[in-house]
Design a protein around this motif. Sequence first.
Motif, PDB file in Angstrom:
ATOM      1  N   UNK A 375       0.822  -1.214   0.000  1.00 22.39           N
ATOM      2  CA  UNK A 375       0.000   0.000   0.000  1.00 22.39           C
ATOM      3  C   UNK A 375       0.855   1.263   0.000  1.00 22.39           C
ATOM      4  N   UNK A 376       1.830   1.313   0.892  1.00 21.13           N
ATOM      5  CA  UNK A 376       2.643   2.525   1.012  1.00 21.13           C
ATOM      6  C   UNK A 376       3.603   2.649  -0.174  1.00 21.13           C
ATOM      7  N   UNK A 377       4.148   1.534  -0.653  1.00 20.52           N
ATOM      8  CA  UNK A 377       5.012   1.584  -1.827  1.00 20.52           C
ATOM      9  C   UNK A 377       4.268   2.107  -3.034  1.00 20.52           C
ATOM     10  N   UNK A 378       3.032   1.648  -3.206  1.00 18.93           N
ATOM     11  CA  UNK A 378       2.213   2.122  -4.320  1.00 18.93           C
ATOM     12  C   UNK A 378       1.861   3.597  -4.162  1.00 18.93           C
ATOM     13  N   UNK A 379       1.399   3.981  -2.967  1.00 17.00           N
ATOM     14  CA  UNK A 379       0.953   5.350  -2.760  1.00 17.00           C
ATOM     15  C   UNK A 379       2.108   6.341  -2.782  1.00 17.00           C
ATOM     16  N   UNK A 380       3.307   5.904  -2.372  1.00 18.37           N
ATOM     17  CA  UNK A 380       4.477   6.781  -2.442  1.00 18.37           C
ATOM     18  C   UNK A 380       4.772   7.161  -3.887  1.00 18.37           C
ATOM     19  N   UNK A 381       4.421   6.262  -4.831  1.00 22.60           N
ATOM     20  CA  UNK A 381       4.544   6.570  -6.251  1.00 22.60           C
ATOM     21  C   UNK A 381       3.344   7.366  -6.742  1.00 22.60           C
ATOM     22  N   UNK A 382       2.165   6.761  -6.623  1.00 20.97           N
ATOM     23  CA  UNK A 382       0.965   7.322  -7.246  1.00 20.97           C
ATOM     24  C   UNK A 382       0.495   8.606  -6.566  1.00 20.97           C
ATOM     25  N   UNK A 383       0.531   8.633  -5.246  1.00 25.11           N
ATOM     26  CA  UNK A 383      -0.007   9.779  -4.522  1.00 25.11           C
ATOM     27  C   UNK A 383       1.028  10.780  -4.063  1.00 25.11           C
ATOM     28  N   UNK A 384       2.260  10.326  -3.835  1.00 26.81           N
ATOM     29  CA  UNK A 384       3.325  11.224  -3.402  1.00 26.81           C
ATOM     30  C   UNK A 384       3.235  11.600  -1.939  1.00 26.81           C
ATOM     31  N   UNK A 385       3.938  12.666  -1.607  1.00 24.61           N
ATOM     32  CA  UNK A 385       4.091  13.058  -0.206  1.00 24.61           C
ATOM     33  C   UNK A 385       2.794  13.528   0.433  1.00 24.61           C
ATOM     34  N   UNK A 386       1.819  13.925  -0.381  1.00 28.23           N
ATOM     35  CA  UNK A 386       0.569  14.419   0.203  1.00 28.23           C
ATOM     36  C   UNK A 386      -0.308  13.285   0.728  1.00 28.23           C
ATOM     37  N   UNK A 387      -0.246  12.111   0.091  1.00 23.01           N
ATOM     38  CA  UNK A 387      -1.154  11.040   0.493  1.00 23.01           C
ATOM     39  C   UNK A 387      -0.466   9.773   0.988  1.00 23.01           C
TER      40      UNK A 387
END
Length: 431
Positions: A375-387
């Motif tokens: 989850x965090x690996x994906x969101x660190x890419x797709x969502x960046x620092x905001x999400x």
Amino acid sequence: MKNSYTWSLTKKTAMPVFTNDAIVLGLLIMVVACVFYTSSSGKPFWKKFYTIVPSILLCYFLPALLNWPLGLIDGEQSNLYYVASRYLLPASLVLLCLSIDLKGIMNLGPKAIIMFLAATVGIVLGGPLAILLISSIAPSVLDVGEGQEVWRGLSTVAGSWIGGGANQASMKEIFKVGEDLFATMIVVDVICANIWTGFLLYGANISKKVDAWLKSDTSAIDDLKRRVEEYQAGIAKIPTLADTYMILAIAFGGTALAHWGSDLISPMLAARMEWLKRFSLESLASGFFWIVVIATTVGVGLSFTRLRKYEGAGASRLGSVFIFILVATIGMKMNIREVFDNLGLFSIGITWMLFHVLIMVVVAKLIKAPFFFVAVGSQANVGGAASAPVVASAFSPALAPVGVLLAVLGYALGTYGALICAFLMERASAF
């Protein structure tokens, strides 16, 4: 004549009922308050309801419903997301990092990095694979006008999903993306990313079941959460007014320092943009990048001082309040109606995201990585620092710094990954 996939917001749309940000903020906080009030209720209905639907997911999607179909608010006409991301996000990062357990984070091992890189590879390969698949079913989707091939527009989505806004802007300039196509791609980017974020927030609520299916070892994550919770319980106290103001001073003093440092650093680097472009490091000139980096650094630095004791007075709890307000402002920017206005391009975006997810799940299954890393690996890419810290916090506030650290890594890889993805999409479009 504009093509059928042109961004719907270039057309006339109905004005929302409320345009005053004070009213919109009040509505958002009332929504979040209702979610937490009901989630803490002892009534059987709400207990059963929240075992199925996580509270953070409602804080995310209910504001989207206020946008569409209710038409009460419009995230595009509000400054609240800017305020939350620039003021409340850095403040929450300072507070959530105040009690950080660096040793525990180091003990998480290499699987977090492996899953982050798997997420990047999933985006790089997912774009061209989605083009090949959708174009074989509906070739007309790739026809958006002479000189404005879809792959050019999708290169900006790749930049956003691997890095962030600065990387997205870089792709727009590098591949000469027209304004209409770029506007459409912003919608594809935001809606597809937000839908996936919703799935991740739901997944956090059933992470134990997913981990059991992945046969993953979550002992390091559980140990980190346990150590932070034990520390919090050991120093817990009823906060005084002085304690509360000290926590606010730490949070917004750190935010002020982050903005001050960003205002100094980003113009200096922007003046050397040609040198940065030579190494594809344009994102280092982003002011938001430095706000996140400095705020995180301040929080980590203060965790080695006596100010760490304010965790016992509720520092991370206040940080979580800021995070949930940010979640609501992110949610209100999602206009689900726009999916129906851009079905062709959204089919590419959704297919792209599915390939990204498939690659991550395969890698997680092979290395038995915990769903948290997925989850965090994906969101660190797709969502960046905001999400990324938002998704990490859905598992535990103690894990928010992990999301931040991986998101910063995404900024560094954004342009490189997006360029590779763009060239592969160009080749895929030629078939």
